[in-house]
Design a protein around this motif. Sequence first.
Motif, short mmCIF file in Angstrom:
data_model
loop_
_atom_site.label_atom_id
_atom_site.label_comp_id
_atom_site.label_asym_id
_atom_site.label_seq_id
_atom_site.Cartn_x
_atom_site.Cartn_y
_atom_site.Cartn_z
N ILE A 35 -52.30 6.32 78.17
CA ILE A 35 -51.73 6.25 76.82
C ILE A 35 -52.89 6.53 75.87
N VAL A 86 -40.16 2.65 83.38
CA VAL A 86 -41.55 2.76 82.91
C VAL A 86 -42.20 1.39 82.88
N ILE A 135 -45.89 -0.30 81.53
CA ILE A 135 -47.11 -0.06 80.76
C ILE A 135 -48.11 -1.15 81.10
N TYR A 136 -49.30 -0.73 81.50
CA TYR A 136 -50.39 -1.64 81.82
C TYR A 136 -51.43 -1.56 80.70
N GLN A 174 -49.50 4.22 81.66
CA GLN A 174 -48.11 3.97 81.99
C GLN A 174 -47.78 4.56 83.34
#
Length: 140
Positions: free
Chosen positions: A123, A84, A86-87, A100
């Motif tokens: 998210i 995974v 996450i940005y 994500q």
Amino acid sequence: MDLAMLLAVAGLAQTPAPAKLPLPVELPAVANATADPTCGNRPALAERATCVVSTQAGVEGVLQAYEAVFTPQGWLVADASGNVVIYMKRKPEGGCDAFQVLAFADGEMAAPAAPAYLAFATIPRDICQAADPNAAAPAQ
């Protein structure tokens, strides 16, 4: 991203799916990736994510191509662990937008020509507010 990162998705189909939220970023067409509205025949995942399919040998390059588009737009990698990424991107009024990317493949064995997927999902909370120790605690 190694093969172990691609192979983990156990239990995802059994998780109740929230409604699909619009991504805070547009996904451009990139080489070696094709849209897959079924998310590898995972209906629960397809209800909450936008997916593309590549090959196990090519999926790392596909993720790098997306990152090359996201970075100039101000998206930063907030976390990358396992399969995974996450940005996040700070909002002018405070807080952050975030999404994500989940990488996964079918089966447990490496097969370079076999399908591998990237699932992009919003998210639904402000990850910057949650991480800010100075943020006010909710009233009880």
